[in-house]
Scaffold this motif. Structure first.
Motif, PDB file in Angstrom:
ATOM      1  N   PRO A  42      -1.933 -29.091   8.890  1.00  0.00           N
ATOM      2  CA  PRO A  42      -3.090 -29.740   8.253  1.00  0.00           C
ATOM      3  C   PRO A  42      -3.868 -28.822   7.321  1.00  0.00           C
ATOM      4  O   PRO A  42      -4.566 -29.295   6.421  1.00  0.00           O
ATOM      5  CB  PRO A  42      -3.952 -30.175   9.446  1.00  0.00           C
ATOM      6  CG  PRO A  42      -3.011 -30.271  10.586  1.00  0.00           C
ATOM      7  CD  PRO A  42      -1.974 -29.201  10.354  1.00  0.00           C
ATOM      8  N   ARG A  43      -3.760 -27.489   7.509  1.00  0.00           N
ATOM      9  CA  ARG A  43      -4.517 -26.562   6.663  1.00  0.00           C
ATOM     10  C   ARG A  43      -3.793 -26.202   5.379  1.00  0.00           C
ATOM     11  O   ARG A  43      -4.346 -25.471   4.552  1.00  0.00           O
ATOM     12  CB  ARG A  43      -4.823 -25.294   7.460  1.00  0.00           C
ATOM     13  CG  ARG A  43      -5.745 -25.522   8.642  1.00  0.00           C
ATOM     14  CD  ARG A  43      -5.803 -24.282   9.516  1.00  0.00           C
ATOM     15  NE  ARG A  43      -4.480 -23.962  10.054  1.00  0.00           N
ATOM     16  CZ  ARG A  43      -4.189 -22.813  10.646  1.00  0.00           C
ATOM     17  NH1 ARG A  43      -5.101 -21.878  10.763  1.00  0.00           N
ATOM     18  NH2 ARG A  43      -2.970 -22.593  11.118  1.00  0.00           N
ATOM     19  N   TYR A  44      -2.576 -26.667   5.211  1.00  0.00           N
ATOM     20  CA  TYR A  44      -1.855 -26.406   3.970  1.00  0.00           C
ATOM     21  C   TYR A  44      -2.696 -26.925   2.803  1.00  0.00           C
ATOM     22  O   TYR A  44      -3.200 -28.046   2.831  1.00  0.00           O
ATOM     23  CB  TYR A  44      -0.503 -27.101   4.019  1.00  0.00           C
ATOM     24  CG  TYR A  44       0.340 -26.906   2.774  1.00  0.00           C
ATOM     25  CD1 TYR A  44       1.176 -25.807   2.638  1.00  0.00           C
ATOM     26  CD2 TYR A  44       0.293 -27.828   1.740  1.00  0.00           C
ATOM     27  CE1 TYR A  44       1.950 -25.628   1.507  1.00  0.00           C
ATOM     28  CE2 TYR A  44       1.066 -27.665   0.598  1.00  0.00           C
ATOM     29  CZ  TYR A  44       1.893 -26.565   0.486  1.00  0.00           C
ATOM     30  OH  TYR A  44       2.655 -26.392  -0.638  1.00  0.00           O
ATOM     31  N   PRO A  45      -2.855 -26.140   1.736  1.00  0.00           N
ATOM     32  CA  PRO A  45      -3.922 -26.437   0.773  1.00  0.00           C
ATOM     33  C   PRO A  45      -3.686 -27.588  -0.187  1.00  0.00           C
ATOM     34  O   PRO A  45      -4.579 -28.407  -0.394  1.00  0.00           O
ATOM     35  CB  PRO A  45      -4.059 -25.120  -0.006  1.00  0.00           C
ATOM     36  CG  PRO A  45      -2.708 -24.482   0.100  1.00  0.00           C
ATOM     37  CD  PRO A  45      -2.200 -24.852   1.457  1.00  0.00           C
ATOM     38  N   TYR A  46      -2.523 -27.663  -0.826  1.00  0.00           N
ATOM     39  CA  TYR A  46      -2.372 -28.561  -1.961  1.00  0.00           C
ATOM     40  C   TYR A  46      -2.069 -29.992  -1.507  1.00  0.00           C
ATOM     41  O   TYR A  46      -1.163 -30.221  -0.701  1.00  0.00           O
ATOM     42  CB  TYR A  46      -1.260 -28.084  -2.897  1.00  0.00           C
ATOM     43  CG  TYR A  46      -1.586 -26.763  -3.566  1.00  0.00           C
ATOM     44  CD1 TYR A  46      -2.862 -26.498  -4.027  1.00  0.00           C
ATOM     45  CD2 TYR A  46      -0.606 -25.789  -3.711  1.00  0.00           C
ATOM     46  CE1 TYR A  46      -3.157 -25.291  -4.629  1.00  0.00           C
ATOM     47  CE2 TYR A  46      -0.896 -24.571  -4.317  1.00  0.00           C
ATOM     48  CZ  TYR A  46      -2.175 -24.334  -4.779  1.00  0.00           C
ATOM     49  OH  TYR A  46      -2.470 -23.140  -5.372  1.00  0.00           O
ATOM     50  N   SER A  47      -2.814 -30.942  -2.054  1.00  0.00           N
ATOM     51  CA  SER A  47      -2.577 -32.340  -1.732  1.00  0.00           C
ATOM     52  C   SER A  47      -2.957 -33.204  -2.924  1.00  0.00           C
ATOM     53  O   SER A  47      -3.606 -32.741  -3.868  1.00  0.00           O
ATOM     54  CB  SER A  47      -3.362 -32.765  -0.491  1.00  0.00           C
ATOM     55  OG  SER A  47      -4.754 -32.683  -0.725  1.00  0.00           O
TER      56      SER A  47
END
Length: 534
Positions: A255-260
């Motif tokens: 969930p903390r992965y940055p790019y969305s």
């Protein structure tokens, strides 16, 4: 990269506590009128719109838009046909701007948009129903020898062509090729709002090898052993012909992965078709509740052009549990699968939790009564008489007969978002925001909030302050990644130095941080809140 800090002192909570503590410790909490809800999750459709429960056999749903939403579109097409088996669906994948023009002209029913609507598009009657964001994966070919983790800055420099060799990021001496997407790509536009891409022109350099179409298959085919590209995660996860790179040690499943990337379904509110409303009823309420008869009106959301980059360049890596330790890059603790379920209705208010009520009751027992407030105080009426509806509703509680003492027994408490909510008037809420809270403006982007140092001290300097704080975030589209729900306003808390709040902000929002107490005049010390922009 820089990290912003908010400093909160317990005496800021003078007037908040009196009303909240009184309301939490009364014998009953009343139902709140719907038009007074200040933190209600926004409904996506304007006005009371009737949702069809049946469609004529000849009905055709025309759905087109961003290729980045192809998987979601196919899934909702299947659900639509399962619910309305006598209808049919014309499904396409072009580009968002072209599809939106067709929607305005009446040639489409629904557009799948991988970016927020612009103010100009909204002014023409278009309305969007946001669904859960999609992670953007950074990808290389399976034969690429680089298997390290990139930082935000490294990927931005790779994208711009400022890094020409894989050796500069810890790989071999092979040259880098950036397999870029067309300028109109929603996925490409989503990258530009991150802080790492600010401070320089958004574009590629001499290392760029762009594909002609905004198509993930074309990007994968062009990667080879030296290329790097990007794609929505659902289109590349689990494939053997592509490999996903870590960003600061995290992968898209974290969930903390940055790019969305923003995702939404758009319809023309000026001329909605029965097919479009039936489709939106499915998306909004889920397949099992598609027979809902009407949708409530939304609060007005700020207009935000999709390509406007945020001006602030705050900061970066993530978290050290020690209060005074330097900020460190994120270390994944879990590996949950990406949840592609649609946004559903969500309770708007979570203040009435037993822990807060118990804390405030304890505080009331041993302290002298609060000093009378001046007549200009917007909380004065609330102290004299709680602003509660005449209709009394019993607060949530356990059935004493059901309580058992054996270890491992689980009991449940139902907390109703309407009946067990503290009512604040508009003036009180404005006062809390403007006069009580420590505030910080959140530009579009990804953030992690945590308590860096200090705590709430209950007037006893011999004991360390308790590291907790109450947060109110409002004014723009935000999503708490722990809930995955997009709202225009939300409450949250931070409890302890190891606790974090991960936010995605799509439209400018305001962060308010404050404490609650019944007698804060003797409170001491302060708390420092880290606002880390990824």
């Amino acid at each position: 990269m820089a990290i912003q800090f908010l400093r909160l002192a317990p005496p800021q909570a003078v007037f908040v506590a009196r009303a909240v503590a009184l309301a939490l410790t009364t014998a009953a909490i009343a139902a709140i009128a719907a038009d007074r809800l200040l933190a209600e999750a926004p409904a996506p459709l304007p006005g009371a719109v009737s949702i069809p429960t049946e469609l004529p056999a000849e009905t055709v749903l025309r759905l087109d838009g961003s290729s980045s939403m192809a998987i979601a579109n196919a899934d909702w097409r299947d659900r639509f046909l399962e619910r309305f088996p006598n209808a049919s669906v014309e499904l396409g994948a072009s580009r968002t701007d072209t599809a939106l023009r067709a929607l305005i002209e009446g040639d489409l029913d629904i557009v799948a948009a991988g970016r927020p609507l612009s103010a100009a598009e909204r002014s023409q009657g278009l309305v969007e129903l946001p669904i859960e964001r999609e992670k953007i994966a950074i990808i290389v070919g399976p034969d690429n020898p680089f298997d390290g983790s990139l930082s935000f800055d490294q990927f931005a420099r790779l994208f711009r062509g400022e890094i020409g060799s894989w050796a500069e990021v810890g790989g071999t001496s092979a040259p880098v090729r950036v397999v870029d997407r067309p300028a109109h790509s929603d996925t490409r536009m989503a990258l530009r709002r991150y802080a790492a891409f600010e401070g320089a022109a958004f574009g590629t350099g001499s290392t760029a090898d762009p594909v002609e179409d905004d198509d993930t298959e074309a990007v994968i085919d062009a990667l080879g052993a030296d290329g790097i590209g990007y794609a929505v995660a659902s289109q590349v996860l689990g494939r053997s012909d592509v490999r996903i790179l870590a960003m600061h040690g995290t992968l898209p499943e974290d969930p903390r992965y940055p790019y969305s990337q923003h995702r939404a379904y758009v319809y023309n509110a000026a001329n909605p078709t029965p097919a479009s409303l039936a489709f939106l009823g499915l998306v909004l309420n889920g397949p099992a509740q598609a027979d809902v008869q009407a949708l409530a009106p939304p609060e007005t959301a700020p207009e935000t052009a999709p390509e406007t980059p945020s001006p602030a360049a705050i900061a970066t890596p993530i978290l050290s549990p020690a209060p005074a330790a330097p900020e460190a890059a994120p270390v994944p603790q879990a590996n949950p699968a990406i949840d592609t379920a649609p946004v559903r209705r969500f309770p708007w208010w979570l203040l009435g939790i037993p822990a807060v009520g118990g804390l405030l009751w304890w505080l009331l027992k041993g302290k002298r009564p609060p000093v009378a407030s001046p007549t200009a105080d917007p909380w004065a009426d609330a102290v004299k008489a709680p602003r509660l509806s005449p209709k009394i509703v019993e607060p949530a509680r356990l059935n004493p007969k059901a309580v058992v003492s054996r270890p491992g027994a689980i009991q449940t408490v139902t907390v109703h978002s309407r009946h067990n909510a503290v009512l604040l008037s508009g003036d009180q809420m404005q006062y809390l925001q403007d006069q009580v809270a420590a505030t910080y403006s959140l530009d579009p982007g990804s953030y992690i909030l945590r308590i860096r140092a200090g705590g709430f001290n209950y007037g006893d300097n011999t004991q360390p302050g308790e590291p907790w704080v109450l947060l109110w975030i409002y004014g723009g589209q935000v999503s708490n990644l722990k809930t995955g729900v997009w709202v225009n306003s939300t409450w949250s808390t931070l409890n302890g130095y190891g606790d974090t709040l991960s936010l995605e902000v799509d439209e400018p929002a305001q962060l308010c941080a404050f404490f609650m107490d019944t007698f804060p005049e003797n409170n001491t010390n302060a708390l420092t809140l880290s606002v880390i922009r990824l």
